[in-house]
Scaffold this active site. Structure first.
Site, mmCIF file in Angstrom:
data_model
loop_
_atom_site.group_PDB
_atom_site.id
_atom_site.type_symbol
_atom_site.label_atom_id
_atom_site.label_comp_id
_atom_site.label_asym_id
_atom_site.label_seq_id
_atom_site.Cartn_x
_atom_site.Cartn_y
_atom_site.Cartn_z
ATOM 1 N N THR A 11 33.419 45.282 40.266
ATOM 2 C CA THR A 11 34.662 44.624 40.099
ATOM 3 C C THR A 11 34.895 43.825 38.588
ATOM 4 O OG1 THR A 11 33.702 42.126 40.798
ATOM 5 C CG2 THR A 11 35.118 44.355 42.636
ATOM 6 N N VAL A 14 33.462 45.052 32.912
ATOM 7 C CA VAL A 14 33.421 46.354 32.482
ATOM 8 C C VAL A 14 33.531 47.721 33.820
ATOM 9 C CG1 VAL A 14 30.914 48.030 31.646
ATOM 10 C CG2 VAL A 14 31.907 46.399 30.808
ATOM 11 N N CYS A 129 26.895 47.371 23.173
ATOM 12 C CA CYS A 129 28.347 47.496 22.138
ATOM 13 C C CYS A 129 28.783 47.665 20.524
ATOM 14 C CB CYS A 129 29.659 46.510 22.768
ATOM 15 S SG CYS A 129 29.668 44.707 22.642
ATOM 16 N N HIS A 236 36.374 45.748 18.731
ATOM 17 C CA HIS A 236 34.560 45.236 17.344
ATOM 18 C C HIS A 236 35.546 45.679 16.151
ATOM 19 C CE1 HIS A 236 33.403 43.150 20.740
ATOM 20 N NE2 HIS A 236 31.578 43.569 20.588
HETATM 21 O O1 LIG Z 1 29.802 39.500 23.330
HETATM 22 C C1 LIG Z 1 29.595 40.527 23.344
HETATM 23 O O2 LIG Z 1 31.035 40.623 22.133
HETATM 24 C C2 LIG Z 1 29.091 41.691 23.913
HETATM 25 C C3 LIG Z 1 28.169 40.864 24.020
HETATM 26 C C4 LIG Z 1 27.512 41.796 25.585
HETATM 27 C C5 LIG Z 1 26.231 40.675 26.422
HETATM 28 C C6 LIG Z 1 27.084 40.001 26.911
HETATM 29 C C7 LIG Z 1 26.321 39.448 27.709
HETATM 30 C C8 LIG Z 1 25.069 40.003 28.045
HETATM 31 C C9 LIG Z 1 24.365 41.252 27.528
HETATM 32 C C10 LIG Z 1 23.503 41.615 27.643
HETATM 33 O O3 LIG Z 1 23.518 42.765 28.451
HETATM 34 O O4 LIG Z 1 22.038 41.143 27.572
HETATM 35 C C11 LIG Z 1 25.466 41.954 26.732
HETATM 36 C C12 LIG Z 1 25.058 43.217 26.157
HETATM 37 O O5 LIG Z 1 24.137 43.215 25.360
HETATM 38 O O6 LIG Z 1 25.447 44.096 26.295
#
Ligand SMILES: O=C(O)CCCc1cccc(C(=O)O)c1C(=O)O
Length: 331
Positions: A11, A14, A129, A236
């Protein structure tokens, strides 16, 4: 053949995009098992023309016949439940950073290092990402001119923080104070994504440095990064400066970018054409433009790289990895 697919974090932003992309790509799903926290249990999900009920994630969630589990529910959920799923013979594709740097876990971008998926031991990690869009643009140039140094400067959309980040921007634009970010994001740029580390970098910046080396399989790469939050909802943008070992012709860079897999070249500055976040939103390509020589070094190049951080940056890349499992007959 059809596959039984679990979606852990079904939910979330992503998670719901996993479902959207699985449908768009007509991935052969037999049974869907959407899983989430207790507060989302019982929610009905429409997928491939059928109704599915979200179940509460638990230690017994993988006791059923599940082939693949797509995770996007945060690092602690992945750390705890990915091994449980793997023990039951499920192949996990994890979108968190929890397993990315584990030596037994392939870190995969299908356009860049598809073969690495063959080394999986039940868990495959989806990169950050900002790293994904960068390596899609850099890999064809690394293969041809051998990169020796990369300078990343990112301009990251608030959707990277999920609904809380989006709300901070929307409320901020109405003059209401921020809740989530350490400072007001409206009309601002915040050079702080994730937490600060001992070396003065943020975790987001060090993810880009370390994940790039692993995906490109080249620890000799010299990389630095500055990751900045900007008042954009989706997409981004990144300024990338690279220095090559070999000399190059700018015309060859254009032709390489124009024909590389997963890349759309948008570079016609005479007509104000260059990659824009609003154009990338809700699409899958990595858009490259503003290609120009960096005259300050021997063999240097600047570029501007844009992609949808929720799609190619997370959900689409994950589904592409699932498609690779099928293509390589690994499932
Ligand atoms: O903030 C952004 O634009 C990208 C960050 C994405 C993200 C957010 C919280 C935790 C993790 C994580 O998995 O540590 C991740 C990740 O690295 O994918």
């Amino acid at each position: 053949k059809k596959y039984n697919v679990a979606i852990v974090g079904a939910t979330g932003k992503v998670g719901e995009t996993f479902l959207k992309v699985l449908e768009e790509k007509n991935f052969p799903v037999d049974k869907l098992y959407p899983m989430a926290s207790k507060k989302s249990a019982g929610i009905n999900i429409k997928f491939q023309g059928k109704d599915w009920t979200v179940e509460e994630l638990s230690e017994s969630s993988f006791d059923k016949d599940i082939d693949i589990a797509l995770f996007s529910a945060g690092g602690s959920i992945s750390l705890k439940y990915a091994p449980i799923a793997r023990e039951k013979g499920v192949i996990v594709i994890d979108n968190s950073s929890a397993w990315r740097m584990d030596k037994d876990v392939p870190l995969v971008v299908p356009e860049v290092n598809p073969e690495d998926i063959k080394k999986h031991n039940g868990i495959i990690a989806n990169p950050n990402c900002s790293t994904i869009q960068a390596v899609v643009a850099l890999k064809p140039l690394h293969d041809r001119f051998k990169i020796k140094r990369i300078v990343y400067s990112t301009y990251q959309a608030v959707s990277g923080s999920g609904v809380k980040g989006i709300r901070d921007l929307e409320e901020g634009l109405k003059g209401n104070k921020n809740e989530f970010y350490p400072h007001q994001i409206a009309f601002n740029c915040i050079p702080h994504i994730d937490v600060f580390l001992e070396n003065g970098y943020t975790k987001e910046e060090m993810k880009m440095v370390e994940e790039t080396k692993k995906i490109m399989n080249d620890d000799s790469l010299r990389i630095t990064a500055t990751a900045v939050r900007v008042p954009v909802i989706s997409g981004h943008s990144e300024s990338i400066n690279v220095e090559f070992e070999k000399p190059y012709e700018i015309s060859e860079v254009f032709s390489i970018m124009d024909s590389a897999e997963g890349i759309v070249l948008v570079d016609d500055v005479a007509n104000n054409k260059y990659p824009l976040a609003v154009d990338a939103a809700d699409t899958d390509p990595v858009y490259v433009g503003r290609l120009r020589r960096d005259e300050s070094v021997e063999s240097g190049l600047n570029m501007w790289v844009v992609a949808d951080n929720i799609r190619k940056g997370a959900a689409t890349n994950t589904v592409q990895i699932a498609e690779l499992l099928v293509k390589y007959d690994l499932i």
